[in-house]
Design a protein around this motif. Structure first.
Motif, short mmCIF file in Angstrom:
data_model
loop_
_atom_site.label_atom_id
_atom_site.label_comp_id
_atom_site.label_asym_id
_atom_site.label_seq_id
_atom_site.Cartn_x
_atom_site.Cartn_y
_atom_site.Cartn_z
N SER A 168 12.67 -37.63 -10.19
CA SER A 168 13.09 -37.51 -11.59
C SER A 168 14.10 -38.58 -11.98
O SER A 168 14.41 -38.74 -13.16
N ARG A 169 14.59 -39.34 -11.00
CA ARG A 169 15.52 -40.44 -11.28
C ARG A 169 14.86 -41.80 -11.07
O ARG A 169 15.54 -42.83 -11.05
N CYS A 170 13.53 -41.79 -10.90
CA CYS A 170 12.77 -43.03 -10.74
C CYS A 170 12.06 -43.36 -12.05
O CYS A 170 11.32 -42.53 -12.59
N TYR A 171 12.26 -44.58 -12.53
CA TYR A 171 11.60 -45.06 -13.74
C TYR A 171 10.64 -46.18 -13.33
O TYR A 171 11.07 -47.28 -13.00
N ILE A 172 9.36 -45.85 -13.29
CA ILE A 172 8.35 -46.80 -12.85
C ILE A 172 7.70 -47.43 -14.09
O ILE A 172 7.24 -46.71 -14.99
N VAL A 173 7.69 -48.74 -14.13
CA VAL A 173 7.23 -49.46 -15.32
C VAL A 173 5.87 -50.10 -15.04
O VAL A 173 5.72 -50.86 -14.08
N TYR A 174 4.88 -49.74 -15.87
CA TYR A 174 3.57 -50.38 -15.80
C TYR A 174 3.60 -51.60 -16.73
O TYR A 174 3.53 -51.47 -17.95
N LEU A 175 3.70 -52.77 -16.15
CA LEU A 175 3.69 -53.98 -16.95
C LEU A 175 2.26 -54.36 -17.33
O LEU A 175 1.30 -53.92 -16.70
N ARG A 176 2.13 -55.16 -18.35
CA ARG A 176 0.83 -55.64 -18.80
C ARG A 176 0.65 -57.11 -18.42
O ARG A 176 1.63 -57.86 -18.36
N ALA A 177 -0.59 -57.51 -18.20
CA ALA A 177 -0.88 -58.91 -17.93
C ALA A 177 -0.85 -59.69 -19.23
O ALA A 177 -1.01 -59.14 -20.32
N ASN A 178 -0.65 -60.99 -19.10
CA ASN A 178 -0.68 -61.89 -20.26
C ASN A 178 -2.05 -61.80 -20.92
O ASN A 178 -3.08 -62.06 -20.29
N PRO A 179 -2.11 -61.42 -22.21
CA PRO A 179 -3.42 -61.30 -22.87
C PRO A 179 -4.21 -62.59 -22.90
O PRO A 179 -5.44 -62.57 -23.05
N LEU A 180 -3.54 -63.73 -22.72
CA LEU A 180 -4.24 -65.01 -22.69
C LEU A 180 -5.21 -65.07 -21.51
O LEU A 180 -6.23 -65.77 -21.58
N PHE A 181 -4.93 -64.30 -20.44
CA PHE A 181 -5.77 -64.33 -19.25
C PHE A 181 -6.62 -63.07 -19.13
O PHE A 181 -7.05 -62.70 -18.04
N LEU A 182 -6.85 -62.42 -20.28
CA LEU A 182 -7.77 -61.28 -20.35
C LEU A 182 -8.96 -61.60 -21.24
O LEU A 182 -9.79 -60.73 -21.51
N ARG A 183 -9.07 -62.84 -21.68
CA ARG A 183 -10.08 -63.18 -22.69
C ARG A 183 -11.50 -63.04 -22.18
O ARG A 183 -12.41 -62.75 -22.97
N THR A 184 -11.72 -63.23 -20.89
CA THR A 184 -13.09 -63.13 -20.37
C THR A 184 -13.47 -61.71 -20.00
O THR A 184 -14.62 -61.47 -19.63
N LEU A 185 -12.54 -60.77 -20.08
CA LEU A 185 -12.86 -59.39 -19.76
C LEU A 185 -13.64 -58.75 -20.91
O LEU A 185 -13.35 -59.01 -22.09
N SER A 186 -14.61 -57.93 -20.58
CA SER A 186 -15.35 -57.21 -21.61
C SER A 186 -14.45 -56.14 -22.22
O SER A 186 -13.42 -55.76 -21.66
N GLU A 187 -14.86 -55.62 -23.36
CA GLU A 187 -14.11 -54.56 -24.00
C GLU A 187 -14.07 -53.33 -23.10
O GLU A 187 -13.05 -52.62 -23.03
N ALA A 188 -15.14 -53.08 -22.35
CA ALA A 188 -15.16 -51.94 -21.43
C ALA A 188 -14.11 -52.11 -20.33
O ALA A 188 -13.41 -51.17 -19.97
N ASP A 189 -13.99 -53.34 -19.80
CA ASP A 189 -12.99 -53.57 -18.76
C ASP A 189 -11.58 -53.46 -19.32
O ASP A 189 -10.67 -52.97 -18.63
N LYS A 190 -11.37 -53.88 -20.55
CA LYS A 190 -10.06 -53.71 -21.16
C LYS A 190 -9.74 -52.22 -21.34
O LYS A 190 -8.59 -51.80 -21.17
N ARG A 191 -10.78 -51.44 -21.67
CA ARG A 191 -10.56 -50.00 -21.78
C ARG A 191 -10.22 -49.41 -20.42
O ARG A 191 -9.45 -48.45 -20.32
N HIS A 192 -10.81 -49.97 -19.36
CA HIS A 192 -10.48 -49.48 -18.02
C HIS A 192 -8.98 -49.66 -17.74
O HIS A 192 -8.35 -48.78 -17.14
N LEU A 193 -8.43 -50.79 -18.16
CA LEU A 193 -6.99 -51.00 -17.97
C LEU A 193 -6.19 -49.94 -18.71
O LEU A 193 -5.22 -49.39 -18.17
#
Length: 543
Positions: A311-336
């Protein structure tokens, strides 16, 4: 007489040398214990490369904990930052460091200490210190970057597990952690390998000698005795004298990375791998969540920290740079997005605080490369973490989002060919072993049907309904688990027309175990999360 004295001297000279060696050895052991109790780091802001293992500098558990103890006070509890280079602040100059912004966002109510190091995970390095100090300092919190698609070994990763076992053999690790099954299993596994045996034996010997503490202290304060790549010009220079300066060309480095085609290919391949982690190939080129993979991750997350510290741990899910997600399909982006949601729920149910961002939270200029944050991105992370610390969001198992009197819901669905061949949860109630799942299923050729899974009972299916590809429909449903006065009737409507109505068995639904659009109980009849559907509204009794 001369020969007799010479004989005596020649006999006792080796003994005197041996005695000198023993005394010197014992003196070093004492000196090691003394230095281990003295705060070593000076003008500390973060772990620069010269004081990390990558440059052959290995701070000991004693030195790490001693420094943190020197920073703690009753007025300002410790906020310890751990994790990898993303949180160490690669891409941020010293004055722009995100952990400095975090302290400001928290109105300096916490003493924020950044112990993140390159390549570390949640349990590595700073995570060891938190498990040692957390029980002694009940107001201390821990902040680290983590991943919804990967867990951490309880003793950390290969580079940093030395610190855990250093603390273990010195008796610094609380017994609750030291004797945990996952820790003991890791110890047995590592002792069975040559490298693991060498590391464990070395740390066992060092808990008697404290030689590493003495050597590291001398190397930091006075003279470094090991040649290291990156310090060729001054190999003997004490590590405290390597002062950090600002990088005046961060923007240039950013532009070079953004223009590097080979780097982009590697980064996008890594992001694709992350998007499909925990998924198996499905029909028509789709990818379907694997419940067993997520169950294994949940077990791993549970072993990272003892229950009373989560309860004292704050875990942060960071995001990747959207510039390097351009080749991912919309389905794969939804998976993220889906992975974030699944991981968030699972970790919050274990007691962790999770800070996550939607896909539009960052822009390319927030990054110096594919993942490391510039000052602007770090400021966003600092604000989000501070918000969670000040005003924690409702837990994933909270019922506050489900209004009283709810008996079902309405979803807007689309007949998207990417969904064909998949089974998606509309509503799950109960827990594993005593739960019920209502799901919709798309056949391989795009026909729609509904199913009802009552645990340990025969799964029921509606008749298939033909719909037009790309068409949009409203699905309305009510279930007896939420409406026990309805004569145990399950009712499903499509575009206002009743398409399925039958009497079904059900398990009473506790308010804390109602999950719309999710399958956290790992029923095998549906995926983990609904896809290709939008929640419209709750269906309530009397409406």
């Amino acid at each position: 007489m001369f020969h007799f004295r010479t004989a005596i001297e020649s006999r006792f000279r080796p003994l005197a040398a041996l005695a000198g060696l023993v005394v010197g050895f014992l003196a070093c052991c004492v000196a090691g214990r003394i230095t281990a109790r003295r705060p070593m780091f000076e003008h500390f802001l973060r772990f620069t490369r010269p004081i990390q293992p990558e440059r052959n500098f290995y701070p000991t558990a004693s030195e790490v904990v001693t420094y943190l103890e020197s920073q703690a006070s009753q007025e300002r509890p410790l906020a310890l930052v751990g994790g990898a280079s993303y949180f160490r602040g690669t891409g941020q100059n010293p004055k722009d460091l995100w952990s400095l912004r975090l302290a400001e966002e928290l109105d300096n109510r916490y003493k924020v200490v950044n112990f993140a190091v390159d390549g570390a995970g949640c349990t590595s390095f700073a995570g060891v210190a938190f498990r040692i100090l957390g029980p002694r300092h009940p107001d201390m919190i821990y902040i680290a970057n983590g991943s919804p698609v990967a867990g951490e070994e309880p003793d950390g990763n290969d580079t940093y597990r030395y610190l855990f076992w250093d603390a273990y053999y010195k008796g610094m690790i609380p017994s609750e952690v030291a004797q945990a099954p996952a820790v003991q299993a890791a110890r047995r596994r590592e002792l069975a390998t040559r490298d693991g045996l060498e590391m464990h034996l070395g740390k066992w010997i060092d808990h008697l000698t404290y030689a590493c503490d003495l050597w590291t202290y001398i190397g930091y304060k006075y003279v470094f005795t090991v040649w290291t790549p990156g310090t060729e010009s001054s190999p003997w220079k004490p590590r405290r004298d390597y002062l950090e300066t600002a990088d005046p060309i961060l923007r240039q480095r950013q532009l070079e990375k953004f223009a590097d085609a080979a780097y982009a290919v590697g980064a996008e391949a890594g992001n694709l791998g992350t998007a499909r982690s925990g998924y198996n190939p499905g029909p028509n080129g789709t990818w379907v969540a694997d419940p067993s993979a997520w169950a294994g991750r949940t077990e791993n997350w549970a072993a990272m920290f003892p229950a009373d510290l989560r309860s004292r741990c704050y875990i942060v899910y960071l995001r990747a740079n959207p510039l390097f997600l351009r080749t991912l399909s919309e389905a794969d982006k939804r998976h993220l997005d889906t992975s974030d949601r699944i991981g968030k729920r699972a970790m919050e149910e274990l007691g962790y605080h999770i800070v996550h961002f939607d896909r539009n939270a960052f822009v390319p200029d927030d990054f110096v490369d594919a993942g490391h944050l510039m000052a602007s991105g770090g400021n966003k992370v600092a604000a989000a973490v501070a918000q969670e610390i000040r005003h924690p969001a409702p837990r994933a198992d909270s019922s506050v989002d489900v209004p009283s009197g709810t008996i079902g819901a309405v979803y807007r669905i689309r007949a998207d060919p990417e969904l064909f061949g998949r089974s998606l949860p509309l509503l799950t109630t109960g827990v594993e072993g005593t739960g019920d799942v209502l799901f919709l299923r798309w056949s391989a050729d795009g026909q729609l049907s509904f199913g009802y899974d009552h645990w340990f009972d025969t799964t029921r299916h509606s008749e298939a309904i033909s719909v037009v590809r790309g068409s949009v429909h409203l699905v309305e449903f009510s279930v007896p688990a939420l409406n026990p006065d309805a004569d145990s009737m399950l009712v499903v409507k499509l575009d206002g027309v009743v398409r399925w109505r039958l009497r079904v068995p059900f398990n009473p639904a506790h308010s804390a175990h109602i999950y719309f659009g999710e399958n956290p109980i790992h029923a095998t009849t549906a995926e983990m999360w609904i896809d290709g559907a939008d929640f419209v509204r709750f269906l309530r009794r009397g409406h």
